[in-house]
Structure formats: C-alpha cells, structure tokens
Write a protein that holds these residues in place. Sequence first.
Motif, PDB file in Angstrom:
ATOM      1  N   SER A 319       0.831  -1.206   0.000  1.00  0.00           N
ATOM      2  CA  SER A 319       0.000   0.000   0.000  1.00  0.00           C
ATOM      3  C   SER A 319       0.867   1.257   0.000  1.00  0.00           C
ATOM      4  O   SER A 319       0.559   2.241  -0.694  1.00  0.00           O
ATOM      5  CB  SER A 319      -0.923   0.005   1.224  1.00  0.00           C
ATOM      6  N   ILE A 320       1.935   1.239   0.779  1.00  0.00           N
ATOM      7  CA  ILE A 320       2.836   2.391   0.818  1.00  0.00           C
ATOM      8  C   ILE A 320       3.467   2.619  -0.554  1.00  0.00           C
ATOM      9  O   ILE A 320       3.523   3.749  -1.056  1.00  0.00           O
ATOM     10  CB  ILE A 320       3.925   2.185   1.887  1.00  0.00           C
ATOM     11  N   ASP A 321       3.933   1.541  -1.168  1.00  0.00           N
ATOM     12  CA  ASP A 321       4.557   1.658  -2.496  1.00  0.00           C
ATOM     13  C   ASP A 321       3.564   2.194  -3.528  1.00  0.00           C
ATOM     14  O   ASP A 321       3.926   3.002  -4.396  1.00  0.00           O
ATOM     15  CB  ASP A 321       5.100   0.305  -2.944  1.00  0.00           C
ATOM     16  N   GLU A 322       2.317   1.770  -3.441  1.00  0.00           N
ATOM     17  CA  GLU A 322       1.304   2.223  -4.400  1.00  0.00           C
ATOM     18  C   GLU A 322       1.030   3.718  -4.234  1.00  0.00           C
ATOM     19  O   GLU A 322       0.860   4.441  -5.217  1.00  0.00           O
ATOM     20  CB  GLU A 322       0.012   1.423  -4.209  1.00  0.00           C
ATOM     21  N   LEU A 323       1.001   4.191  -2.983  1.00  0.00           N
ATOM     22  CA  LEU A 323       0.748   5.617  -2.773  1.00  0.00           C
ATOM     23  C   LEU A 323       1.939   6.452  -3.236  1.00  0.00           C
ATOM     24  O   LEU A 323       1.762   7.515  -3.840  1.00  0.00           O
ATOM     25  CB  LEU A 323       0.461   5.894  -1.300  1.00  0.00           C
ATOM     26  N   ILE A 324       3.140   5.977  -2.971  1.00  0.00           N
ATOM     27  CA  ILE A 324       4.336   6.701  -3.411  1.00  0.00           C
ATOM     28  C   ILE A 324       4.380   6.782  -4.931  1.00  0.00           C
ATOM     29  O   ILE A 324       4.825   7.788  -5.504  1.00  0.00           O
ATOM     30  CB  ILE A 324       5.611   6.030  -2.851  1.00  0.00           C
ATOM     31  N   ALA A 325       3.897   5.743  -5.598  1.00  0.00           N
ATOM     32  CA  ALA A 325       3.863   5.770  -7.068  1.00  0.00           C
ATOM     33  C   ALA A 325       2.930   6.876  -7.570  1.00  0.00           C
ATOM     34  O   ALA A 325       3.191   7.501  -8.598  1.00  0.00           O
ATOM     35  CB  ALA A 325       3.413   4.415  -7.602  1.00  0.00           C
ATOM     36  N   LEU A 326       1.840   7.130  -6.821  1.00  0.00           N
ATOM     37  CA  LEU A 326       0.903   8.181  -7.203  1.00  0.00           C
ATOM     38  C   LEU A 326       1.383   9.563  -6.774  1.00  0.00           C
ATOM     39  O   LEU A 326       1.156  10.556  -7.467  1.00  0.00           O
ATOM     40  CB  LEU A 326      -0.470   7.908  -6.581  1.00  0.00           C
ATOM     41  N   PHE A 327       2.031   9.627  -5.614  1.00  0.00           N
ATOM     42  CA  PHE A 327       2.518  10.894  -5.058  1.00  0.00           C
ATOM     43  C   PHE A 327       3.993  10.725  -4.681  1.00  0.00           C
ATOM     44  O   PHE A 327       4.328  10.493  -3.509  1.00  0.00           O
ATOM     45  CB  PHE A 327       1.709  11.287  -3.823  1.00  0.00           C
ATOM     46  N   PRO A 328       4.892  10.832  -5.648  1.00  0.00           N
ATOM     47  CA  PRO A 328       6.311  10.519  -5.414  1.00  0.00           C
ATOM     48  C   PRO A 328       6.964  11.355  -4.318  1.00  0.00           C
ATOM     49  O   PRO A 328       7.904  10.883  -3.668  1.00  0.00           O
ATOM     50  CB  PRO A 328       6.951  10.797  -6.776  1.00  0.00           C
ATOM     51  N   ASP A 329       6.513  12.575  -4.106  1.00  0.00           N
ATOM     52  CA  ASP A 329       7.160  13.453  -3.127  1.00  0.00           C
ATOM     53  C   ASP A 329       6.464  13.454  -1.773  1.00  0.00           C
ATOM     54  O   ASP A 329       6.798  14.261  -0.898  1.00  0.00           O
ATOM     55  CB  ASP A 329       7.204  14.892  -3.671  1.00  0.00           C
TER      56      ASP A 329
END
Length: 343
Positions: A319-329
């Motif tokens: 889940s963390i990786d998926e959110l970072i993919a959407l919001f890299p910063d």
Amino acid sequence: MASDLVPSSGYSIATGTYYSKRDPITLPPPHRHLDLTTYVFSHQHNTETAFIDAQSGAQLSYRTLRHNVRALATGLQRLGIRKRDVVLVILPNTIDVPCIYLAIVSIGAIITTANPLNTEAEIRKQVADSNPVLAFAAPELAHKARAAQLPVILTQKTSPIANDSEYVATLNELFQSNVDDFRSIDIQQEDTATLLYSSGTTGKNKGVVSTHRNHIAMVTGFIQRSDPEKDIALCIVPLFHVYGFFYAVSAIAKGSTLILMAKFEFAQMLANVERYRMNTLAIAPPIFVALTKSPLVAKYDLSSLKRISCGGASLGKESIDELIALFPDMEISQVTQFQSLYV
C-alpha cells in the motif's frame, strides 16, 4: 540504552528490546509539576486559526481557544469537579472537543471518551468501569449518558431537550465563566490524565491509563521530529480515539490549523483537501488504501498535500509503495501510541 544494538534494527540481544535509532527527545524534568494543558500552551507560535469545521466553515481562533479552555475549567470547578474525578465525553468531531479535553485535564480531572455510536448498554458498561461523575454530550447523544444516570453538560441547548432538569449546563454557559475565579491545581506529570478505551479487537475493550507525562512525551516527539512548516491539516480520525486525541493536542502545541470533519465521506474529504489547500492529512489505514484505489482521487486537486500520517494499525508495504507511485514526493509516517508506557 544498551550498547550491543543491531545497527539495522536497533535490537538489543542482551535485553531483547528494540530501541529507537533516532536521537532522544528532550522532555521536561520528571520532578517538575506540569499538566498537559500548560505544556501544550507553553509553545509559542503566531498562527491565528486553531480549528475549522469543514461542514459549516465555523472557525475557532487560538486566542478564543485559550480563553474558552480557562473559562470552561473555571465552570467545571464551580460545578464541583475536582482532581481525579473522571469526566465522560460522548461527542463527534467538533471544534469544541479539544477545548473540552484541555479544560478537563487542566484541573487534574481525568478524561474518558466513548464512541458516539456506542449503545446505551455499552455506555453503561463503560460508566460502571470508569466511574465518571459527569458527561459532556451532544443533544442527540445525551440520552445515552442519562441512561447511565450521569449529569450532562450539553454542547448546545436545542429542541427536544427543553427540560432544564435534564442537564446541568450548556457549553456556551460555561464559556461565560469568569476566568479570574480559576483555582490553580497542583498537578504532577505522573498524575492520570486520560482513561481511553481500546476497541476490543482481541477481546473486551479495556480502559488504558495514561499520565500527563505520557501525553507530554508524545506531543514533544511530534513537535521535535515533524516538519517545522506549520500544518494546515485535515483530521478525520475520531477524536475519541487515542490517535485523534494525540493529533489534536499536538496540532495545538505546534500551532497548526486543524480542519475537522464530524462525519467521514471519502469524496468530501478529497474536496476539503482541495478547498482548504491542506498540506497534511491524518487518516486510518482503510482510507490510506482508498487513496491508492479509488478513481475519485484523480478528480480533485491534491497537489497541496505534502504529508500523510496514518495510525490505528500498521500499513502494508504494498500500500505504501502504491501511494508513493501516485505521489512521489509525499512524506508518509505511521503513528503508534503506547498509551500505557511510562516515560
């Protein structure tokens, strides 16, 4: 601290304890007599607005918050509330809830909170366990406190609550108390501040004792380790939960502007982020996952968001990786409260 720590984890083989790899925070000396409210208000900042009600747009300034806390504390003293008395709070998220919390603990009384969705039977059970002497309740929830034979302070006087004998005061009446009549109470950091109840996930829900020092330590960690930029934050986690309690009082200490939603609705949450240009979001894991899955996310401008704080349960790496993919910063933090840990 043990000297044989495993560098990658902070684990001590000798003691079987995990130690934080971060530098220790600086806390007030434990012998210093200090309550949570005084500590929270001791931090200086120049923020004007403390809380905003997302639905109505009503705002509460820091100046008014300070006055209302002292006035309400004075009113509670006038009603006979004393140090170590337990006070029950049955309220949804409103801009007055943090004020109620800080007023209660400022006179040495103890907060216990209940989920507004709890039944009368569940409230009676908690009352029998925690033994409160008074309750704060919204008009539509007051019957639950009265069913437990508690005197009630209403957050507002509205129909059908028309019988004066059904409540002892309203919040607005107590806000008119003369603050010059406030009597200072000697409070030690090891005195109990809250008796908050677990959700009962693995059994019956249990009251967890936390001291003023417990909460002071959590607030200090939040301030010393968070971004110095002032937050415009949306808090949708319930304030009756320890995460919501912690986040609200920490936001006050930091000088944040906190937007509160009384009732959660995912699309409305996204709309509020866009409307208020929030940079910080405090949520629970199911909402975190929804941010990675829902097509609604693409319909709103969330570019102001810089930080997401998630608590209540652990997040999965996926889940963390998926959110970072959407919001890299995006800066993502997980919050865990050890309520019964004495510092």
